[in-house]
Design a protein around this motif. Structure first.
Motif, PDB file in Angstrom:
ATOM      1  N   PHE A  67       0.820  -1.201   0.000  1.00 24.60           N
ATOM      2  CA  PHE A  67       0.000   0.000   0.000  1.00 24.60           C
ATOM      3  C   PHE A  67       0.859   1.258   0.000  1.00 24.60           C
ATOM      4  O   PHE A  67       0.434   2.320  -0.404  1.00 24.60           O
ATOM      5  CB  PHE A  67      -0.905   0.021   1.223  1.00 24.60           C
ATOM      6  N   ASN A 244      -8.144 -11.637  -6.802  1.00 19.16           N
ATOM      7  CA  ASN A 244      -8.258 -10.489  -5.916  1.00 19.16           C
ATOM      8  C   ASN A 244      -9.271 -10.811  -4.826  1.00 19.16           C
ATOM      9  O   ASN A 244     -10.343 -11.372  -5.099  1.00 19.16           O
ATOM     10  CB  ASN A 244      -8.705  -9.254  -6.695  1.00 19.16           C
ATOM     11  N   HIS A 250      -7.584  -6.936  -2.482  1.00 21.81           N
ATOM     12  CA  HIS A 250      -6.126  -6.987  -2.587  1.00 21.81           C
ATOM     13  C   HIS A 250      -5.703  -8.208  -3.385  1.00 21.81           C
ATOM     14  O   HIS A 250      -6.255  -9.294  -3.203  1.00 21.81           O
ATOM     15  CB  HIS A 250      -5.509  -7.053  -1.191  1.00 21.81           C
ATOM     16  N   ASN A 270      -3.846 -10.319   3.351  1.00 24.59           N
ATOM     17  CA  ASN A 270      -3.953  -8.900   3.657  1.00 24.59           C
ATOM     18  C   ASN A 270      -5.023  -8.602   4.708  1.00 24.59           C
ATOM     19  O   ASN A 270      -4.823  -7.773   5.580  1.00 24.59           O
ATOM     20  CB  ASN A 270      -4.265  -8.108   2.388  1.00 24.59           C
TER      21      ASN A 270
END
Length: 384
Positions: A67, A244, A250, A270
């Motif tokens: 990120f 994803n 993510h 994540n």
């Protein structure tokens, strides 16, 4: 929700924050819920904010798509190595079967919220809220190599560099996976990069719409665990794809045993969500998206060169089985075979890939057996 850390004048401030996916902007946004005060230095030691890549055995911080470029942690003074300690990044991830709140540490890839965790937290106060892996040191590299494939018209090649299969030199082998990079700014031009790196960051704003969904700047980290997992999937002809997360959006990265066995159900590293399903059993990796976007020539050609090592019995040599690149953007096909370095004294007189190599004992070297020897040597290094 999760704990967000910000460093100012050497002081670490904590905030309760929440990530929300903005469907209109097609990216995530971070919203500060409330301030939690200052993190105690005595508990976590001296934290610094670094442009770095950090990874541990079987995991990669940020799951290969970070990120932020910055990492907060207790970094040793060396530019790369072992021993970095990172604070936990604990987020909500649903509930246990008994209804108790379940939490997930994104940094150390483990759940928090068991009875033992709660007892420790009660004994030590809020500062005791740390996951079971909080004190495990991780590998790191500060200021990693950053490459935009668009800057290299002649193509880039990136490999998971492994120890040699045969080494008669006085030089010691690499003990773990490195990231080897070839880069040519011009077509058929000279390589301006030809070296091993601890980790590499690939960046491209316009070509990677599915990656780096939480930031405008798209980038993928190629660290040793991700590179090795991708290479072994290629070698073993395992189905590769990219999934994803349906909760945090993510990109998912399979590592360790999960990268050896294709599967439909995927556990998001994540956010801790375990309700992600692919249509078919796959190994998920953001590197696959790089390959799909940047590969110009997916073909391979076997080398037609022949070498007899008995002609160099009084020389020192290194031998590897060539492995497929985990990223190849050149117009030419990849050359496969057996790669050999031969030295006359300190001078390298041969550095090439051969389709047929006769060993010092007169038998032909077999590429598959050489690959197995390289992977076995790597495994022994990791275990020891």
């Amino acid at each position: 929700m999760f704990i967000k850390r910000q460093i100012k004048d050497g002081v670490t401030y904590l905030y309760l924050a929440e990530e929300r996916y903005n469907a209109e902007k097609k990216r995530g946004e971070t919203k500060i819920i409330k301030s939690l005060g200052v993190e105690e230095v005595a508990t976590v030691g001296k934290m610094t904010k670094e442009f770095a890549v950090v990874w541990g055995e079987g995991r990669t911080l940020g799951n290969a798509v970070p990120f932020s470029e910055s990492v907060i942690g207790q970094f040793p003074s060396e530019e790369s190595g072992e021993g970095v300690i990172l604070p936990c990044d604990i987020v909500e991830c649903g509930k246990f079967r008994n209804g108790a709140q379940r939490w997930w540490c994104r940094t150390h890839q483990v759940h928090w919220g068991t009875k033992a965790d709660l007892l420790q937290a009660a004994q030590q106060g809020e500062e005791g809220i740390r996951c079971a892996n909080a004190k495990q040191p991780m590998d790191y590299t500060k200021n990693p190599l950053v490459i935009d494939p668009g800057d290299y018209e002649g193509g880039i090649g990136i490999w998971a560099a492994l120890p040699t299969a045969i080494n008669t030199t006085d030089e010691t082998d690499i003990e773990d996976v490195k990231i080897h990079v070839h880069a040519r700014p011009k077509i058929r031009g000279k390589k301006t990069i030809d070296s091993n790196f601890p980790a590499v960051v690939i960046t491209a704003n316009d070509i990677l719409p599915l990656l780096g969904v939480m930031e405008d700047k798209k980038r993928v980290v190629i660290a040793p665990p991700a590179a090795l997992a991708y290479l072994e999937a290629l070698i073993n002809n395992l189905p590769l794809g990219l999934l994803n997360c349906n909760k945090c959006h993510h990109p998912h990265l399979d590592l360790g045993d999960f990268a050896k066995n294709p599967h439909k159900k995927h556990f998001c590293g994540n956010c801790g969500a375990d309700s992600n399903w692919s249509k078919e059993p796959i190994i998920s990796s953001p590197i696959k998206e790089l390959v799909d976007k940047f590969t110009k020539n997916p073909n391979f050609v076997n080398s037609d060169r022949i070498l007899d090592l008995r002609d160099y019995h009084d020389h020192q040599l290194k031998v590897w089985a060539s492995t497929p690149a985990i990223l190849w953007t050149g117009n030419q096909p990849q050359e496969m075979g057996i790669h050999v370095h031969i030295y006359q004294g300190s001078t390298k007189i041969i550095d090439d890939t051969f389709g047929q190599v006769t060993g010092l004992d007169g038998s032909l070297l077999e590429r598959d057996k050489l690959i197995s020897a390289m992977l076995d040597k790597l495994k022994n290094n990791i275990e020891n």
